[in-house]
Motif scaffolding. Structure first.
Motif, PDB file in Angstrom:
ATOM      1  N   HIS A  13     -52.408  17.633   7.515  1.00 21.53           N
ATOM      2  CA  HIS A  13     -51.537  18.713   7.061  1.00 21.53           C
ATOM      3  C   HIS A  13     -51.033  18.436   5.643  1.00 21.53           C
ATOM      4  CE1 HIS A  13     -48.463  21.793   7.015  1.00 21.53           C
ATOM      5  NE2 HIS A  13     -47.527  20.885   6.822  1.00 21.53           N
ATOM      6  N   ARG A  14     -50.689  17.189   5.377  1.00 25.66           N
ATOM      7  CA  ARG A  14     -50.214  16.833   4.034  1.00 25.66           C
ATOM      8  C   ARG A  14     -51.288  17.102   2.988  1.00 25.66           C
ATOM      9  NH1 ARG A  14     -46.307  11.698   3.562  1.00 25.66           N
ATOM     10  NH2 ARG A  14     -44.785  12.249   5.160  1.00 25.66           N
ATOM     11  N   GLU A  15     -52.511  16.717   3.311  1.00 29.87           N
ATOM     12  CA  GLU A  15     -53.592  16.898   2.347  1.00 29.87           C
ATOM     13  C   GLU A  15     -53.856  18.386   2.091  1.00 29.87           C
ATOM     14  OE1 GLU A  15     -55.927  16.197  -0.535  1.00 29.87           O
ATOM     15  OE2 GLU A  15     -54.883  14.563   0.487  1.00 29.87           O
ATOM     16  N   ARG A  16     -53.798  19.183   3.160  1.00 28.83           N
ATOM     17  CA  ARG A  16     -54.000  20.634   2.991  1.00 28.83           C
ATOM     18  C   ARG A  16     -52.893  21.244   2.135  1.00 28.83           C
ATOM     19  NH1 ARG A  16     -55.528  19.923   8.383  1.00 28.83           N
ATOM     20  NH2 ARG A  16     -53.452  20.515   9.149  1.00 28.83           N
ATOM     21  N   LEU A  17     -51.661  20.761   2.330  1.00 29.35           N
ATOM     22  CA  LEU A  17     -50.534  21.288   1.564  1.00 29.35           C
ATOM     23  C   LEU A  17     -50.656  20.903   0.088  1.00 29.35           C
ATOM     24  CD1 LEU A  17     -48.044  22.981   2.146  1.00 29.35           C
ATOM     25  CD2 LEU A  17     -46.756  20.877   2.548  1.00 29.35           C
ATOM     26  N   LEU A  21     -51.111  23.545  -3.097  1.00 29.73           N
ATOM     27  CA  LEU A  21     -50.245  23.536  -4.273  1.00 29.73           C
ATOM     28  C   LEU A  21     -51.061  23.404  -5.559  1.00 29.73           C
ATOM     29  CD1 LEU A  21     -46.891  21.690  -4.700  1.00 29.73           C
ATOM     30  CD2 LEU A  21     -48.627  21.518  -6.457  1.00 29.73           C
ATOM     31  N   LEU A  22     -52.025  22.482  -5.565  1.00 27.93           N
ATOM     32  CA  LEU A  22     -52.807  22.240  -6.771  1.00 27.93           C
ATOM     33  C   LEU A  22     -53.740  23.403  -7.091  1.00 27.93           C
ATOM     34  CD1 LEU A  22     -53.693  18.476  -6.223  1.00 27.93           C
ATOM     35  CD2 LEU A  22     -52.072  19.420  -7.868  1.00 27.93           C
ATOM     36  N   ALA A  23     -54.275  24.036  -6.057  1.00 30.62           N
ATOM     37  CA  ALA A  23     -55.238  25.114  -6.274  1.00 30.62           C
ATOM     38  C   ALA A  23     -54.559  26.440  -6.607  1.00 30.62           C
ATOM     39  CB  ALA A  23     -56.128  25.282  -5.046  1.00 30.62           C
ATOM     40  N   ARG A  24     -53.424  26.721  -5.962  1.00 31.85           N
ATOM     41  CA  ARG A  24     -52.796  28.035  -6.100  1.00 31.85           C
ATOM     42  C   ARG A  24     -51.475  28.005  -6.859  1.00 31.85           C
ATOM     43  NH1 ARG A  24     -53.253  30.249   0.136  1.00 31.85           N
ATOM     44  NH2 ARG A  24     -55.395  29.543   0.554  1.00 31.85           N
ATOM     45  N   GLY A  25     -50.926  26.825  -7.084  1.00 36.11           N
ATOM     46  CA  GLY A  25     -49.642  26.711  -7.750  1.00 36.11           C
ATOM     47  C   GLY A  25     -48.499  26.636  -6.756  1.00 36.11           C
ATOM     48  N   ALA A  26     -47.381  26.083  -7.191  1.00 34.63           N
ATOM     49  CA  ALA A  26     -46.231  25.881  -6.299  1.00 34.63           C
ATOM     50  C   ALA A  26     -45.657  27.198  -5.794  1.00 34.63           C
ATOM     51  CB  ALA A  26     -45.153  25.078  -7.024  1.00 34.63           C
ATOM     52  N   SER A  27     -45.823  28.278  -6.565  1.00 33.12           N
ATOM     53  CA  SER A  27     -45.273  29.571  -6.139  1.00 33.12           C
ATOM     54  C   SER A  27     -45.962  30.111  -4.896  1.00 33.12           C
ATOM     55  CB  SER A  27     -45.373  30.592  -7.275  1.00 33.12           C
ATOM     56  OG  SER A  27     -46.730  30.814  -7.635  1.00 33.12           O
ATOM     57  N   SER A  28     -47.127  29.557  -4.549  1.00 30.12           N
ATOM     58  CA  SER A  28     -47.835  30.008  -3.348  1.00 30.12           C
ATOM     59  C   SER A  28     -47.252  29.414  -2.071  1.00 30.12           C
ATOM     60  CB  SER A  28     -49.323  29.626  -3.447  1.00 30.12           C
ATOM     61  OG  SER A  28     -49.492  28.212  -3.360  1.00 30.12           O
ATOM     62  N   LEU A  29     -46.365  28.443  -2.216  1.00 32.75           N
ATOM     63  CA  LEU A  29     -45.787  27.778  -1.056  1.00 32.75           C
ATOM     64  C   LEU A  29     -44.525  28.489  -0.575  1.00 32.75           C
ATOM     65  CD1 LEU A  29     -46.021  24.018  -2.149  1.00 32.75           C
ATOM     66  CD2 LEU A  29     -47.743  25.404  -0.991  1.00 32.75           C
ATOM     67  N   ASP A  30     -44.322  28.491   0.735  1.00 33.05           N
ATOM     68  CA  ASP A  30     -43.057  28.954   1.290  1.00 33.05           C
ATOM     69  C   ASP A  30     -41.969  27.938   0.947  1.00 33.05           C
ATOM     70  OD1 ASP A  30     -44.135  31.241   2.454  1.00 33.05           O
ATOM     71  OD2 ASP A  30     -44.653  30.184   4.306  1.00 33.05           O
ATOM     72  N   ASP A  31     -40.697  28.354   1.101  1.00 33.21           N
ATOM     73  CA  ASP A  31     -39.591  27.457   0.770  1.00 33.21           C
ATOM     74  C   ASP A  31     -39.674  26.143   1.540  1.00 33.21           C
ATOM     75  OD1 ASP A  31     -38.654  29.370  -0.935  1.00 33.21           O
ATOM     76  OD2 ASP A  31     -36.873  29.877   0.220  1.00 33.21           O
ATOM     77  N   TYR A  32     -39.934  26.216   2.845  1.00 33.73           N
ATOM     78  CA  TYR A  32     -39.969  24.985   3.633  1.00 33.73           C
ATOM     79  C   TYR A  32     -41.152  24.114   3.239  1.00 33.73           C
ATOM     80  CZ  TYR A  32     -43.770  26.543   6.723  1.00 33.73           C
ATOM     81  OH  TYR A  32     -44.983  26.939   7.228  1.00 33.73           O
ATOM     82  N   GLU A  33     -42.226  24.738   2.712  1.00 33.94           N
ATOM     83  CA  GLU A  33     -43.382  23.957   2.266  1.00 33.94           C
ATOM     84  C   GLU A  33     -43.069  23.214   0.963  1.00 33.94           C
ATOM     85  OE1 GLU A  33     -47.290  26.263   3.970  1.00 33.94           O
ATOM     86  OE2 GLU A  33     -46.258  27.187   2.258  1.00 33.94           O
TER      87      GLU A  33
END
Length: 229
Positions: A13-17, A21-33
């Motif tokens: 899960h960590r590696e996928r996260l 982030l690296l592929a789509r940018g931090a804005s693609s993550l939910d707040d908890y992510e």
């Protein structure tokens, strides 16, 4: 026959996260992510997703988490003093970055940055705090100083002290700032009255009061924009 040790599910899960982030940018993550990514660095050998969600459930928002005192952060299971210290360091980085956006710039022309700075600094304060931004003739920030601490609904400010400090700093203009811990940023009668008192006290010295901003979880209200000064 020996078998390979089972890989904890959270490692994948960590590696996928990280990849997301690296592929789509931090804005693609939910707040908890976003919280998870931070906690992954601080807590290397544990599933941090439940901790991130517990922080979000306890405090309600990312800004509230960063504003929370360490003593409250450590009440969340999985958050010890070390992790709480790291989170407070991130909060301070955020505050300093916000402050940099209004330093050495004309405050009036950088209004959105100024409002964001005020919001970041004050929206989650539990007691009322009265601050003043002292500006020079170019409307650049000279100092941001706390002129009064108070209770949950009142912070005393003394007009003579405001005038004295403005003269000491050779300020040409001020922006008054305080917070409403209730979250409701509607100006009170006392807010309007003290603003007018300060304007009247500074007028003989040709020192301008540009605005009075009230911060809270509901946003930031400008007395000038509201037509109250």
């Amino acid at each position: 026959m020996s078998t390979a040790p089972e890989i904890p599910h959270w490692k994948g899960h960590r590696e996928r996260l990280r990849s997301k982030l690296l592929a789509r940018g931090a804005s693609s993550l939910d707040d908890y992510e976003v919280l998870e990514v931070l906690l992954m660095a601080f807590i290397p050998r544990r599933d941090v997703k439940p901790i991130a969600k517990a922080l979000q459930a306890r405090f309600g928002s990312l800004s509230a988490i960063l504003a929370a005192p360490s003593r409250d952060l450590v009440q969340v299971p999985g958050i010890g003093e070390t992790v709480a210290a790291y989170l407070k360091a991130i909060a301070e980085l955020n505050a300093r970055a916000s402050r940099e956006n209004i330093q050495k710039k004309t405050a009036i022309s950088s209004w959105s940055a100024l409002v964001e700075y005020v919001r970041t600094e004050l929206q989650h304060e539990k007691r009322e705090q009265f601050r003043i931004l002292f500006l020079d003739r170019k409307n650049q920030l000279i100092a941001d100083e706390v002129m009064g601490h108070g209770t949950v609904d009142h912070a005393p400010v003394y007009t003579r002290e405001v005038a004295r400090r403005a003269l000491e700093l050779h300020a040409s203009a001020l922006i008054l700032v305080h917070n409403h811990p209730s979250g409701d940023t509607t100006p009170s009668r006392a807010d309007i009255d003290v603003t007018r008192e300060i304007i009247d006290a500074l007028d003989p010295f040709d020192i301008t009061v540009h605005d009075h901003l009230i911060a809270g979880t509901g946003g930031v209200t400008s007395l000038k924009a509201a037509g109250l000064i």
